[in-house]
Design a protein around this motif. Sequence first.
Motif, short mmCIF file in Angstrom:
data_model
loop_
_atom_site.label_atom_id
_atom_site.label_comp_id
_atom_site.label_asym_id
_atom_site.label_seq_id
_atom_site.Cartn_x
_atom_site.Cartn_y
_atom_site.Cartn_z
N MET A 1 0.84 -1.20 0.00
CA MET A 1 0.00 0.00 0.00
C MET A 1 0.86 1.24 0.00
N ASP A 2 1.90 1.19 0.84
CA ASP A 2 2.85 2.31 0.89
C ASP A 2 3.43 2.58 -0.48
N ASN A 3 3.79 1.45 -1.14
CA ASN A 3 4.40 1.54 -2.45
C ASN A 3 3.52 2.30 -3.44
N VAL A 4 2.26 1.91 -3.47
CA VAL A 4 1.32 2.56 -4.38
C VAL A 4 1.21 4.03 -4.03
N LEU A 5 1.11 4.31 -2.76
CA LEU A 5 0.92 5.69 -2.32
C LEU A 5 2.11 6.55 -2.73
N SER A 6 3.33 6.01 -2.46
CA SER A 6 4.51 6.81 -2.79
C SER A 6 4.62 7.01 -4.29
N ALA A 7 4.26 5.99 -5.08
CA ALA A 7 4.31 6.13 -6.54
C ALA A 7 3.38 7.25 -6.98
N VAL A 8 2.17 7.22 -6.47
CA VAL A 8 1.18 8.23 -6.84
C VAL A 8 1.67 9.61 -6.41
N LEU A 9 2.19 9.68 -5.20
CA LEU A 9 2.66 10.96 -4.67
C LEU A 9 3.80 11.52 -5.51
N VAL A 10 4.82 10.66 -5.74
CA VAL A 10 6.01 11.11 -6.48
C VAL A 10 5.63 11.62 -7.86
N LEU A 11 4.85 10.82 -8.57
CA LEU A 11 4.51 11.24 -9.93
C LEU A 11 3.59 12.46 -9.91
N GLY A 12 2.73 12.50 -8.88
CA GLY A 12 1.85 13.67 -8.76
C GLY A 12 2.65 14.93 -8.55
N ILE A 13 3.62 14.86 -7.66
CA ILE A 13 4.46 16.04 -7.38
C ILE A 13 5.27 16.43 -8.62
N MET A 14 5.85 15.39 -9.25
CA MET A 14 6.61 15.67 -10.47
C MET A 14 5.74 16.37 -11.51
N GLY A 15 4.55 15.86 -11.69
CA GLY A 15 3.62 16.48 -12.65
C GLY A 15 3.32 17.91 -12.27
N GLY A 16 3.11 18.12 -10.98
CA GLY A 16 2.80 19.48 -10.51
C GLY A 16 3.94 20.44 -10.76
N VAL A 17 5.16 19.99 -10.42
CA VAL A 17 6.34 20.85 -10.63
C VAL A 17 6.52 21.17 -12.11
N PHE A 18 6.42 20.12 -12.94
CA PHE A 18 6.59 20.34 -14.38
C PHE A 18 5.52 21.29 -14.90
N GLY A 19 4.31 21.12 -14.40
CA GLY A 19 3.22 21.99 -14.83
C GLY A 19 3.54 23.44 -14.50
N ALA A 20 4.07 23.65 -13.29
CA ALA A 20 4.42 25.02 -12.88
C ALA A 20 5.51 25.58 -13.78
N VAL A 21 6.54 24.74 -14.08
CA VAL A 21 7.62 25.17 -14.97
C VAL A 21 7.06 25.60 -16.32
N LEU A 22 6.17 24.77 -16.85
CA LEU A 22 5.58 25.08 -18.16
C LEU A 22 4.79 26.37 -18.11
N ALA A 23 4.06 26.56 -17.01
CA ALA A 23 3.25 27.77 -16.88
C ALA A 23 4.13 29.01 -16.90
N VAL A 24 5.24 28.93 -16.17
CA VAL A 24 6.18 30.07 -16.16
C VAL A 24 6.77 30.28 -17.55
N ALA A 25 7.17 29.15 -18.19
CA ALA A 25 7.77 29.25 -19.52
C ALA A 25 6.80 29.86 -20.51
N ALA A 26 5.52 29.48 -20.38
CA ALA A 26 4.52 30.01 -21.29
C ALA A 26 4.44 31.53 -21.17
N ARG A 27 4.60 32.02 -19.95
CA ARG A 27 4.63 33.48 -19.73
C ARG A 27 5.82 34.11 -20.44
#
Lengths: 270, 194
Positions: A1-27
Amino acid sequence: MDNVLSAVLVLGIMGGVFGAVLAVAARIFHVDQDEHITLVREALPGANCGGCGYPGCDGYAAAVAAGEAPPDKCVVGGLPVAAKVAEIMGIDAGAQEKMVAFVHCSGEEGVAKKFFDYTGPQDCVAAMRFGNQGPKACQFSCIGLGNCARACQFDAMHVENGAAVVDREKCVGCQACVAACPKDIIKMVPYNQKVLVGCRSKDKGAQTRKVCDVGCIACMRCQKECPVGAIVVKDNLAQIDYDKCIGCGKCAEVCPRKIIHPQKIYVQTR
Amino acid sequence: MFTSLLSISLGAILINNFIFAQFLGICPFLGVSSKMDTAFGMGIAVTFVMGLSSAICWVINEYILMNLGLAYMQTLAFILVIAVLVQLVEMFLKKSVPSLYTALGIYLPLITTNCAVLGVVLLNVQEDYNFIESVVYGITGGLGFLVAIALFASVRDRLQFADYPKAFEGFAISLVSAGLLALAFMGFSGMQIW
């Protein structure tokens, strides 16, 4: 269960960070899209012929909207489109003289001497690879394999009897053929120009006589005959100043090679 | 150190060329190779994306995925990185080189699904390269792609005047000549570096 949770968390955070980078770049890399560009683009014919000197209709619309290009440059649309574009931009259209293409060569089959027989790919550039001049003996001659005719999107260019001929009525002046001709013998001339020199040979008279039955031999008779000094022999070739020419046709009468054509007759008989 | 980097570079550019030896990234290779300058631009863009994604993916793999025992998420995480990088390149080109942006057209966002890019980051993990080796492998892999697409663009340039049978017109003759080019590159496969 931990494994699934950490996978979801890690990829979620990565996605969020990348999204923020893209948003700044778009500006940072934001490109202002002028609404005029869209409007002007819609008013243009959309043939993307490049006749205006810009890369396609999009390029021209962008230049007009930026105020870098006048509204009357679209040769396909002519005056109606110029008026529309000018209205969108809120400026004067200005007058525009219609220009059409003209092939400065009359060396059709039987008139221009052959240098060799050519049976390779039916393409002027390919033919040019032999001796840098193609199958006809005159190095300024029309090769007649129709690169210009294929470049023309308006069915105004045809190869007849071994030399290209422009249909002045269908020609919109997009200059696609001018760009396509490897010999550089197609030029833009005013639609209303009465006489034109159907030759581009800069060879001396004797050489021209050897390779062609109708080429300009620079005999100067047209220059002497012209009442307004509009036709001048330069580089062994008669050249007309279209601004000075009054269209009297005297040069065409005296030309011993019959290479100065009164326009209308030229189109109909050949 | 230097010799290992040299062997990685030569391997990526010639011996294990992504296009001709590993057959990755064939779609843009065939799609954007009809003109020399767009082919060159595509090669540069792919090189950039491959180099940068190698670096970022190595960091993510080493410090995040490995630490958390999430190695099985590699493909997913790498695709995410590549997609973001391609998006960045696209924005950058749209702003600074609009002509190349329009010339590349649909093939630009398709770098995302260019399997050569995903291939290089996965191979980095598989070969257990360190950071510098990964970056070098990424960049030289991209250069290999550049060499391949530029070579092929010049071949297609000559094909325009070639006299081939009617049935081979268009993509058929392109595929045949791509196959012959790959065959020529097979000549490198016997090469041994140290």
